[in-house]
Design a protein around this motif. Structure first.
Motif, PDB file in Angstrom:
ATOM      1  N   PHE A   1      48.524 -26.110  39.741  1.00 13.19           N
ATOM      2  CA  PHE A   1      47.955 -24.922  39.109  1.00 13.19           C
ATOM      3  C   PHE A   1      47.121 -24.175  40.136  1.00 13.19           C
ATOM      4  O   PHE A   1      46.753 -24.722  41.173  1.00 13.19           O
ATOM      5  N   ASN A   2      46.822 -22.908  39.865  1.00 17.33           N
ATOM      6  CA  ASN A   2      46.014 -22.087  40.759  1.00 17.33           C
ATOM      7  C   ASN A   2      44.533 -22.363  40.529  1.00 17.33           C
ATOM      8  O   ASN A   2      44.104 -22.544  39.380  1.00 17.33           O
ATOM      9  N   CYS A   3      43.766 -22.357  41.609  1.00 17.23           N
ATOM     10  CA  CYS A   3      42.341 -22.538  41.492  1.00 17.23           C
ATOM     11  C   CYS A   3      41.650 -21.817  42.639  1.00 17.23           C
ATOM     12  O   CYS A   3      42.291 -21.370  43.595  1.00 17.23           O
ATOM     13  N   ALA A   4      40.345 -21.701  42.514  1.00 10.68           N
ATOM     14  CA  ALA A   4      39.528 -21.038  43.547  1.00 10.68           C
ATOM     15  C   ALA A   4      38.159 -21.680  43.569  1.00 10.68           C
ATOM     16  O   ALA A   4      37.673 -22.152  42.537  1.00 10.68           O
ATOM     17  N   PRO A   5      37.523 -21.679  44.733  1.00 10.99           N
ATOM     18  CA  PRO A   5      36.155 -22.200  44.791  1.00 10.99           C
ATOM     19  C   PRO A   5      35.226 -21.269  44.004  1.00 10.99           C
ATOM     20  O   PRO A   5      35.424 -20.056  43.987  1.00 10.99           O
ATOM     21  N   VAL A   6      34.223 -21.849  43.360  1.00 10.08           N
ATOM     22  CA  VAL A   6      33.237 -21.073  42.617  1.00 10.08           C
ATOM     23  C   VAL A   6      32.054 -20.864  43.537  1.00 10.08           C
ATOM     24  O   VAL A   6      31.531 -21.828  44.117  1.00 10.08           O
ATOM     25  N   GLU A   7      31.638 -19.615  43.683  1.00 12.10           N
ATOM     26  CA  GLU A   7      30.501 -19.298  44.541  1.00 12.10           C
ATOM     27  C   GLU A   7      29.224 -19.898  43.967  1.00 12.10           C
ATOM     28  O   GLU A   7      29.021 -19.887  42.755  1.00 12.10           O
TER      29      GLU A   7
ATOM     30  N   SER B   1      44.347 -16.110  50.119  1.00 14.60           N
ATOM     31  CA  SER B   1      43.119 -16.902  49.958  1.00 14.60           C
ATOM     32  C   SER B   1      43.059 -17.659  48.639  1.00 14.60           C
ATOM     33  O   SER B   1      41.985 -18.042  48.199  1.00 14.60           O
ATOM     34  N   ASN B   2      44.168 -17.851  47.993  1.00 15.25           N
ATOM     35  CA  ASN B   2      44.220 -18.663  46.782  1.00 15.25           C
ATOM     36  C   ASN B   2      44.497 -20.107  47.157  1.00 15.25           C
ATOM     37  O   ASN B   2      44.888 -20.407  48.288  1.00 15.25           O
ATOM     38  N   TYR B   3      44.309 -20.988  46.195  1.00 15.72           N
ATOM     39  CA  TYR B   3      44.590 -22.399  46.402  1.00 15.72           C
ATOM     40  C   TYR B   3      45.499 -22.903  45.295  1.00 15.72           C
ATOM     41  O   TYR B   3      45.415 -22.452  44.154  1.00 15.72           O
ATOM     42  N   LEU B   4      46.364 -23.851  45.638  1.00 16.26           N
ATOM     43  CA  LEU B   4      47.154 -24.591  44.671  1.00 16.26           C
ATOM     44  C   LEU B   4      46.490 -25.948  44.520  1.00 16.26           C
ATOM     45  O   LEU B   4      46.253 -26.640  45.515  1.00 16.26           O
ATOM     46  N   CYS B   5      46.170 -26.314  43.294  1.00 16.18           N
ATOM     47  CA  CYS B   5      45.444 -27.553  43.042  1.00 16.18           C
ATOM     48  C   CYS B   5      46.287 -28.511  42.233  1.00 16.18           C
ATOM     49  O   CYS B   5      47.154 -28.105  41.469  1.00 16.18           O
ATOM     50  N   GLN B   6      45.970 -29.791  42.400  1.00 16.88           N
ATOM     51  CA  GLN B   6      46.651 -30.840  41.654  1.00 16.88           C
ATOM     52  C   GLN B   6      45.734 -32.048  41.610  1.00 16.88           C
ATOM     53  O   GLN B   6      45.064 -32.359  42.598  1.00 16.88           O
TER      54      GLN B   6
END
Length: 85
Positions: free
Chosen positions: A77-83, A65-70
């Protein structure tokens, strides 16, 4: 990505536009994107390019459930949605 891809969402990738940038006390970047959702950098990767409002950004689902962002030519880089609070 082409302009027609802006805001596209599917099962594995989100393509959107950065609306605003914030930083945490630890120096991680929070990206507020055009739909109002927030995404936070979750690793210690030093971003060599400075993110700016108006740049395109992609978030691709990876393992656990992680995301790779660019954004606009940056390194991944790794990122995640903020609740929502």
């Amino acid at each position: 990505k082409a302009k027609s891809d802006e805001g596209r969402r599917d099962a594995n990738e989100i393509v959107t536009t950065i609306a605003r940038i914030e930083k945490t006390r630890r120096g991680h970047v929070i990206f507020i994107v055009e739909d109002g959702s927030k995404w936070m950098q979750t690793d210690s990767t030093e971003l060599y390019r400075t993110p700016r409002a108006g740049q395109s950004m992609s978030m691709t689902r990876s393992a656990f459930s992680n995301y790779l962002c660019q954004f606009a030519g940056s390194q991944v880089f790794n990122c995640a949605p903020v609740e929502a609070e």
